[in-house]
Design a protein around this motif. Structure first.
Motif, PDB file in Angstrom:
ATOM      1  N   LYS A  65      15.103  -4.535   0.588  1.00 37.61           N
ATOM      2  CA  LYS A  65      15.979  -3.479   1.079  1.00 37.61           C
ATOM      3  C   LYS A  65      15.328  -2.755   2.247  1.00 37.61           C
ATOM      4  CE  LYS A  65      18.097  -2.787  -3.396  1.00 37.61           C
ATOM      5  NZ  LYS A  65      18.184  -1.927  -4.551  1.00 37.61           N
ATOM      6  N   LYS A  66      14.015  -2.615   2.209  1.00 37.98           N
ATOM      7  CA  LYS A  66      13.286  -1.907   3.267  1.00 37.98           C
ATOM      8  C   LYS A  66      12.155  -2.804   3.757  1.00 37.98           C
ATOM      9  CE  LYS A  66      15.498   2.001   2.958  1.00 37.98           C
ATOM     10  NZ  LYS A  66      16.383   2.442   4.017  1.00 37.98           N
ATOM     11  N   LYS A  91      10.968   9.232   3.996  1.00 36.65           N
ATOM     12  CA  LYS A  91      12.132   8.337   4.005  1.00 36.65           C
ATOM     13  C   LYS A  91      12.155   7.434   2.780  1.00 36.65           C
ATOM     14  CE  LYS A  91      12.915   8.458   8.915  1.00 36.65           C
ATOM     15  NZ  LYS A  91      13.654   7.841   9.965  1.00 36.65           N
ATOM     16  N   THR A  93      10.739   8.114  -0.139  1.00 37.00           N
ATOM     17  CA  THR A  93      11.021   8.967  -1.300  1.00 37.00           C
ATOM     18  C   THR A  93      12.516   9.216  -1.410  1.00 37.00           C
ATOM     19  OG1 THR A  93       8.864  10.044  -1.091  1.00 37.00           O
ATOM     20  CG2 THR A  93      10.533  11.195  -2.381  1.00 37.00           C
ATOM     21  N   ASP A  94      13.151   9.491  -0.285  1.00 41.87           N
ATOM     22  CA  ASP A  94      14.597   9.704  -0.277  1.00 41.87           C
ATOM     23  C   ASP A  94      15.344   8.436  -0.702  1.00 41.87           C
ATOM     24  OD1 ASP A  94      16.927  11.318   0.255  1.00 41.87           O
ATOM     25  OD2 ASP A  94      17.239  10.042   2.022  1.00 41.87           O
ATOM     26  N   ALA A  95      14.921   7.302  -0.178  1.00 41.98           N
ATOM     27  CA  ALA A  95      15.563   6.031  -0.545  1.00 41.98           C
ATOM     28  C   ALA A  95      15.329   5.705  -2.023  1.00 41.98           C
ATOM     29  CB  ALA A  95      15.032   4.903   0.335  1.00 41.98           C
ATOM     30  N   HIS A  96      14.139   6.071  -2.534  1.00 50.54           N
ATOM     31  CA  HIS A  96      13.835   5.813  -3.956  1.00 50.54           C
ATOM     32  C   HIS A  96      14.700   6.678  -4.866  1.00 50.54           C
ATOM     33  CE1 HIS A  96      11.369   6.018  -7.684  1.00 50.54           C
ATOM     34  NE2 HIS A  96      11.326   4.710  -7.457  1.00 50.54           N
ATOM     35  N   ARG A  97      15.044   7.892  -4.409  1.00 52.28           N
ATOM     36  CA  ARG A  97      15.943   8.751  -5.190  1.00 52.28           C
ATOM     37  C   ARG A  97      17.319   8.104  -5.334  1.00 52.28           C
ATOM     38  NH1 ARG A  97      14.563  13.433  -1.780  1.00 52.28           N
ATOM     39  NH2 ARG A  97      12.581  14.154  -2.571  1.00 52.28           N
ATOM     40  N   HIS A  98      17.765   7.419  -4.270  1.00 46.50           N
ATOM     41  CA  HIS A  98      19.084   6.778  -4.297  1.00 46.50           C
ATOM     42  C   HIS A  98      19.075   5.459  -5.053  1.00 46.50           C
ATOM     43  CE1 HIS A  98      19.586   9.557  -0.864  1.00 46.50           C
ATOM     44  NE2 HIS A  98      20.791   9.667  -1.372  1.00 46.50           N
ATOM     45  N   SER A  99      17.939   4.782  -5.087  1.00 43.38           N
ATOM     46  CA  SER A  99      17.838   3.487  -5.763  1.00 43.38           C
ATOM     47  C   SER A  99      16.479   3.383  -6.431  1.00 43.38           C
ATOM     48  CB  SER A  99      18.014   2.356  -4.750  1.00 43.38           C
ATOM     49  OG  SER A  99      17.757   1.113  -5.360  1.00 43.38           O
ATOM     50  N   LEU A 102      14.100   0.266  -5.700  1.00 41.86           N
ATOM     51  CA  LEU A 102      13.801   0.073  -4.286  1.00 41.86           C
ATOM     52  C   LEU A 102      12.620  -0.871  -4.120  1.00 41.86           C
ATOM     53  CD1 LEU A 102      14.214   0.943  -1.307  1.00 41.86           C
ATOM     54  CD2 LEU A 102      12.538   2.734  -1.735  1.00 41.86           C
TER      55      LEU A 102
END
Length: 143
Positions: A65-66, A91, A93-99, A102
């Motif tokens: 994903k990243k 960035k 950390t924010d993406a990990h909150r959503h998924s 990750l």
């Protein structure tokens, strides 16, 4: 009495084949392969030489994903955007909150300083990313 063949009194209709659906599919496949080729081409244009290793078994694949690239000069990019280590942590950390699942693929230049790659791996860990992968290229002689 001779065997006589019956005479045709009507003309057979020539069957029509509707090619519209096949042409639509052919054009859609053409567009798909053109787009896929463009993405693969963009990936090859990245000026990054990943390190070579002997093939000793596959690592589990990360959910790509990243993608984090670490260049020879120490520049770090996240999905093609240049970031600092603090921005990378924020960035991710924010993406990990959503998924929660990750995954991050780290691609470091083989001729670069490994210290920077280690800092990026540490930043990924600080962001809570549990699924990390490092991209390497398998030498042809060991396949």
């Amino acid at each position: 009495m001779e065997n006589a063949m019956p005479l045709k009194t009507h003309v057979d209709e020539i069957p029509n084949i509707n090619m519209t659906s096949m042409i639509d599919i052919a054009l859609l496949l053409t567009i798909f392969f053109m787009a896929a080729t463009k993405f693969a081409e963009m990936d090859r244009k990245i000026e990054l030489q990943v390190p070579h290793v002997a093939d000793r078994g596959a690592l589990p694949a990360a959910s790509e994903k990243k993608t984090v690239n670490v260049y020879r000069d120490g520049v770090v990019t996240l999905d093609g955007i240049t970031v600092t280590l603090d921005e990378l942590i924020a960035k991710l950390t924010d993406a990990h909150r959503h998924s929660a699942a990750l995954g991050v693929m780290v691609r470091g230049d083989g001729a670069g300083n490994f210290q920077r790659v280690a800092e990026v791996l540490n930043a990924c860990k600080q962001a809570g990313v549990a699924e990390l992968a490092i991209s390497v290229q398998v030498d042809a002689a060991t396949r």
